[in-house]
Structures are given as C-alpha cells and as structure tokens.
Design an enzyme around this catalytic site. Structure first.
Site, mmCIF file in Angstrom:
data_model
loop_
_atom_site.group_PDB
_atom_site.id
_atom_site.type_symbol
_atom_site.label_atom_id
_atom_site.label_comp_id
_atom_site.label_asym_id
_atom_site.label_seq_id
_atom_site.Cartn_x
_atom_site.Cartn_y
_atom_site.Cartn_z
ATOM 1 N N HIS A 49 -37.588 -5.099 -9.395
ATOM 2 C CA HIS A 49 -37.349 -5.215 -10.833
ATOM 3 C C HIS A 49 -37.752 -6.605 -11.334
ATOM 4 O O HIS A 49 -38.435 -6.745 -12.351
ATOM 5 C CB HIS A 49 -35.881 -4.924 -11.129
ATOM 6 C CG HIS A 49 -35.463 -5.297 -12.513
ATOM 7 N ND1 HIS A 49 -35.925 -4.643 -13.636
ATOM 8 C CD2 HIS A 49 -34.627 -6.266 -12.955
ATOM 9 C CE1 HIS A 49 -35.390 -5.196 -14.711
ATOM 10 N NE2 HIS A 49 -34.603 -6.185 -14.330
ATOM 11 N N GLU A 87 -26.930 -13.654 -12.879
ATOM 12 C CA GLU A 87 -26.033 -12.566 -13.270
ATOM 13 C C GLU A 87 -25.635 -11.698 -12.067
ATOM 14 O O GLU A 87 -24.497 -11.292 -11.943
ATOM 15 C CB GLU A 87 -26.727 -11.708 -14.341
ATOM 16 C CG GLU A 87 -25.853 -10.652 -14.987
ATOM 17 C CD GLU A 87 -24.861 -11.224 -16.004
ATOM 18 O OE1 GLU A 87 -24.777 -12.472 -16.117
ATOM 19 O OE2 GLU A 87 -24.165 -10.427 -16.644
ATOM 20 N N ASP A 88 -26.568 -11.472 -11.167
ATOM 21 C CA ASP A 88 -26.339 -10.451 -10.142
ATOM 22 C C ASP A 88 -26.225 -10.956 -8.704
ATOM 23 O O ASP A 88 -26.078 -10.163 -7.782
ATOM 24 C CB ASP A 88 -27.452 -9.391 -10.211
ATOM 25 C CG ASP A 88 -27.351 -8.579 -11.494
ATOM 26 O OD1 ASP A 88 -26.222 -8.453 -12.004
ATOM 27 O OD2 ASP A 88 -28.379 -8.092 -11.978
ATOM 28 N N ASP A 146 -38.115 -7.065 -19.180
ATOM 29 C CA ASP A 146 -36.984 -6.562 -18.385
ATOM 30 C C ASP A 146 -36.600 -5.162 -18.867
ATOM 31 O O ASP A 146 -36.439 -4.232 -18.083
ATOM 32 C CB ASP A 146 -35.818 -7.551 -18.562
ATOM 33 C CG ASP A 146 -34.480 -6.985 -18.153
ATOM 34 O OD1 ASP A 146 -34.211 -6.931 -16.951
ATOM 35 O OD2 ASP A 146 -33.697 -6.596 -19.058
ATOM 36 N N ASP A 167 -53.778 13.025 -36.973
ATOM 37 C CA ASP A 167 -54.094 11.950 -36.028
ATOM 38 C C ASP A 167 -53.413 12.151 -34.680
ATOM 39 O O ASP A 167 -52.942 11.230 -34.059
ATOM 40 C CB ASP A 167 -53.746 10.582 -36.609
ATOM 41 C CG ASP A 167 -52.330 10.533 -37.142
ATOM 42 O OD1 ASP A 167 -51.664 11.589 -37.137
ATOM 43 O OD2 ASP A 167 -51.897 9.452 -37.550
HETATM 44 MN MN MN Z 1 -33.101 -7.416 -15.401
#
Ligand code: MN
Length: 579
Positions: A60, A88-89, A150, A271
């Site tokens: 990621h 954060e993780d 992200d 279109d």
């Molecule tokens: Mn992320």
C-alpha cells in the site's frame, strides 16, 4: 528495527519506483539514498503487517509512492508517501521520522496522519467544511496529494473490507475526495475515484450498466475507428499533424449520472465514447474544429469553447457534437497537449512545472507548460477563500494558509466543527450543542484530559465530559473565544440565577386582629408544604398588617396559598410580591 539498507529490499518494486521518478527527475547519489532509505524503513516498519486483502501492508505504501511519482511530485513527497502510514500503524514515533528523515518529510507524514482522522459519515451539511478542513489541516498541498494517492489505492483494494466500511469509504470518496481532486484540477483522478466508488454506492445500477454498455462500447469502438480514419485524412490534407487522436470511453460513474437524465435510455447518450484530438497549438484547435464541422454538421447548442471560457477548475478544451457517419451524433474534444496534461493532472501538473523552474535537477524537456503566472484553479481557490497572500511566490502559495484564522476540530465520532483560532473546549462544547456546553465539566483532547481553557489546534479530537448537575461558570467568559458560547453562558446564568439565590415571596395581609390569626395563617401555609421564613405582624388599632415571607416555588402555588388565606373571614386585603 534498523533503517539500514540491506539485501532484503524488494528490488522489483524499488526499481519500478525509481524508474517512475527518473522519468522526470535525474537522481543524484544523495537523493537515491533518500528514496532507498524511506523505502527500506517503511518496508521494515510494516514487516509482518498484512492488509485486509492479505497482501503485505508495505504494498500500500509502495503503490501510494508510485502514484506520487507518476504525478511527478518532488522526492520529499515520494519519501513521505512511502512513510505515510508508519506513524499511524506501527510503533514508530513521529520524532523518529524527524530524526531519520528531517523536518520536511516528518511534517508531510504528520499531515497525512492528521487528515486521515477526518471521517465523513453522511452528514451533507458537513461536506464543504470537511473539504476546507482537509485543505486547512494539510497546510501544504503535497499532503493532499499523498492523501489522494492513498485513497486511490485504498479504493482499488476496497473489496477486501466489510460492507459497512466499503460503503462509508466509497461515500466519503464520492462526496469529499473526488470533488477535492476535481477542484484541484485533477479531473482524471476525480473520475477514477468516482468510478471505483460507484459499484459500492450503486451495486445494482453498476451491474446493469456494465452489462448493457459493454456491447455498445465495442460497437462504438469499431465505428469510431472509421471516424478516426476520416478525420485523420482530412487533417493530413490540410497539413495539420495531430499529436494523437484517442477514442475515450465514458466512465461508468459519469455515464450513470447522464443516463439518469435520459430515463436510462443509453441511445440518448451521445458521448458514450468520444474522439479526443490533441494538437500542438491553440490555433490548430480552432482549425480542427472547422474541419470537423466541414465534414459533419454540428448539433446546435453542443459546441463548447472551454478554451476561451475555461471551467472554474481550469479545464480547457473545445467540445462539439456532430451528426457524424451513419447519422450518429458523436462528440469530439480538441485541445493542446499542455491543456491535456493540466486537465488530467491539474495542480499536480502545475506543481511539477514550478518545481522544474526551481530546480535544475528536473528535466527541462518536460516543461511543456506555458509560463503563465497563474492557473484558473488558483484563481478558484482564491475566490473560494479570498485570502491568498503570496501571489508571486507560487511555492509559497501551495502552503495552505488561507484558513489560518480558523481551526478545525473533530468529535470522537469524526464530526467536524470549525472554530476561530484560539478557541477552547468550552467553545467546542457550545458549538456541538448548548446543553453540552451548559453541562461541561471537563474535556479530553486527543485522549488526554486537559484544562477547559486549553487552546485547541486544528485536528484535535475533542471529547466533552458532562454532568447533569453542572452549570456554566461565569469565569469561562474570560478565556473563551466565540460569541456564541459567551451568549449561551450569559443566558444560562441569567436564567439560573434566581434558583441559586433562594426566591422569596412576601405576602401582605390586612386583617382584623383576632386571637389565633397568625396560627391560622401559618397552618394554611404549612399545609401547602411551603417554608415560612419570617412573619411580621404590626397591630394598628383593631387591624393588623401582617407580612409573611415564604419560599417562592412558582406562581400557581403562591396564588393557591392566597386563595386559601382569603377564606379566613377576618382577612380584608391580601397581596404578594416577589422579593
Ligand atoms: Mn494509507
């Protein structure tokens, strides 16, 4: 863990990332080391972590950084993108990032962490505030880029999440992030985000559309190949060499919006697939328009000159729909390469350009953008907030300071309240609800108990602790910021004041002075369970003037007492007043 660069580096991904960067930027040894260090650091930090989809978490981070590189942003942004989820993780602190990578990258990582706390939960009234908040809290537009990259990857892997989460993220994308991307002129990204969110928001319609449009697409593609040939020959005859002619399938999400207007009748949508002609100069754009109209008659009202009159987000192109081969209405879009790049990548394209000017390191060959002082979207942003200090210095203008006198604070549930700078938890409490303000006893900011006079910062998560019996304090008025809160507190104090002091009523009686009169009166009052504070009798001849102070509970109760007292025959006059 260590940040040392070891043999465990995923070399395929690393080469892909470096390759993407090298397309627009020559890396020197130090810069290459920086990217390598961020890459390895992130990979190590996320080691063992898996995404819900089962893939390693680092994928990621890598995909986010790759997207940033494809947008041709600077190296600090690419490095920050690699590191954007580390604080954060994982258990790595922001301090550590600062130590390892310096202030700028740490600042970008922190920005992404902060705006990731903002959650949209379907309250339409908050949409504009949230968009502003994301920009304000980012402080630097590069933070928004990372967040958008992200989000793009998160959407691509959304099917691994639980349905309620899918829905929330898809809705948030649709309402907040895609409009934000569009506003920043990144219409290609906006369209992609909407398209990815679409099946989660409208599963049935999405399925129907894919089934019904697929065949039509193929049919149209064959048809357009023919059209392409005809216009190509015509342009060649007239010595115009287009950079390229594309056929473009309309995105499902926007197609859906469109066919809703035509009662789901696909044949009404002209279109479904459009022809896009990209040429060298503006003059050629208009020339091409002429040749198209020479070949096929235009549909009235369908010629749109967004070159002379760009869309508010800066989009420039000429559109026309003509009665084309086989009498089929067909849309053409004509633009220069510069317009095309800007239309697709908006602010990112312009960002790249301004960087290229600043740094010799960026390949000059890619500076295809005109040296215009400003783009329309900047104008748009300015109008949006009409505070935009630094017109001359473009990089400075990327610092988002047009909200600098507002702060954006969040409830634990992710609801946003914007307040003037200098606001305190009390201001926040009253912004949420008057009753919350009135019963506020304390506040937790980012999970820590704080004083009620603490100055809040943008991005603070504020939880107000309340107690039913608590009343606002007059002292709050001295340190709070918002007029709303001050007014509410004053109202409440005024309203409560009589209850704080005891309220008394004075009953005045004129009666014949008889034995037991005072006892009779006090018995009657006692029956109503009312406190007698004081009885004062002043005999005057055979009359007496009696003053009785009682607790005043309410008007009805006091008047009932008076009626009862009037039944005592010797009482001639009776009245009361509040004291
Ligand atoms: Mn992320």
């Amino acid at each position: 863990m260590t940040a040392k660069i070891d043999g465990k580096i995923n070399s395929n991904q690393f080469q892909e990332l470096i390759g993407a960067i090298k397309k627009y930027c020559q890396l020197n040894e130090t810069e290459l080391e920086l990217i390598k260090k961020a890459f390895t650091f992130s990979q190590e930090a996320h080691r063992g972590q898996k995404r819900k989809s089962g893939e390693p978490y680092f994928n990621h981070a890598f995909q986010t950084a790759l997207k940033i590189s494809q947008w041709q942003l600077d190296l600090a942004t690419a490095a920050a993108a690699l590191l954007h989820d580390v604080v954060e993780d994982t258990d790595i602190s922001l301090e550590r990032i600062k130590k390892e990578f310096g202030d700028e990258i740490a600042f970008l990582v922190d920005g992404v962490t902060k705006i990731s706390r903002i959650k949209y939960r379907g309250n339409q009234a908050q949409i504009e505030t949230l968009k502003k908040m994301i920009l304000a809290m980012s402080e630097d537009i590069r933070v928004v880029f990372i967040k958008l990259a992200d989000r793009l990857h998160n959407l691509k892997t959304l099917n691994a999440l639980a349905p309620n989460k899918q829905k929330r993220i898809a809705l948030e994308t649709n309402e907040i992030y895609s409009p934000l991307a569009y506003r920043l002129g990144m219409s290609n990204l906006a369209g992609e985000l909407d398209d990815l969110a679409f099946p989660y928001l409208h599963p049935t319609e999405s399925k129907w559309l894919k089934e019904n449009v697929k065949e039509k697409f193929q049919e149209r593609e064959r048809y357009l190949e023919n059209v392409k040939k005809i216009i190509g020959t015509e342009l060649e005859k007239n010595k115009i060499k287009p950079i390229r002619i594309d056929t473009r399938a309309k995105r499902y999400a926007s197609l859906y919006k469109k066919i809703l207007r035509y009662d789901m009748d696909l044949s009404q949508v002209y279109d479904l697939v459009a022809v896009r002609i990209i040429v060298q100069t503006v003059e050629e754009c208009y020339a091409v328009l002429g040749f198209i109209h020479k070949l096929w008659p235009p549909l009235p009202g369908r010629i749109k000159d967004y070159i002379a009159l760009p869309k508010p987000n800066g989009y420039r192109s000429i559109h026309t729909t003509v009665i084309c081969e086989e009498n089929k209405p067909t849309e053409f879009q004509i633009r220069t390469l510069e317009m095309h790049e800007e239309n697709e990548n908006g602010i990112a394209a312009y960002w790249f350009y301004s960087q290229a000017k600043q740094s010799k390191n960026y390949l000059k060959a890619k500076t295809i953008f005109a040296d215009r002082k400003e783009l329309n979207w900047i104008e748009q942003l300015k109008n949006w907030q009409n505070k935009f200090d630094s017109q001359d210095d473009f990089l400075q203008s990327l610092k988002i300071d047009f909200f600098k006198d507002r702060i954006f604070t969040i409830t634990p549930k992710g609801e946003v309240f914007d307040l003037p700078a200098g606001s305190t938890p009390i201001d926040f409490a009253y912004a949420v609800h008057t009753e919350i303000g009135n019963h506020c006893v304390g506040a937790r900011v980012n999970d820590k108990i704080v004083n009620l006079d603490q100055i809040l910062q943008s991005g603070d998560i504020v939880e107000i602790l309340t107690q039913k019996t608590r009343r606002p304090s007059e002292s709050w008025i001295r340190f709070i910021k918002t007029d709303r809160a001050k007014k509410k507190i004053r109202n409440k104090l005024r309203q409560d004041d009589p209850f704080k002091r005891e309220r008394l009523a004075e009953i005045k009686i004129l009666a014949e002075d008889k034995i037991n009169l005072i006892k009779n009166i006090s018995d009657i009052i006692a029956q109503t369970k009312t406190n007698i504070k004081e009885i004062h009798s002043n005999p005057n001849g055979h009359f007496a003037q009696i003053k009785i102070k009682i607790n005043f509970d309410n008007k009805e109760k006091t008047e009932k007492i008076l009626i009862k007292l009037k039944n005592i025959k010797v009482i001639k006059e009776i009245s009361y007043r509040l004291i």
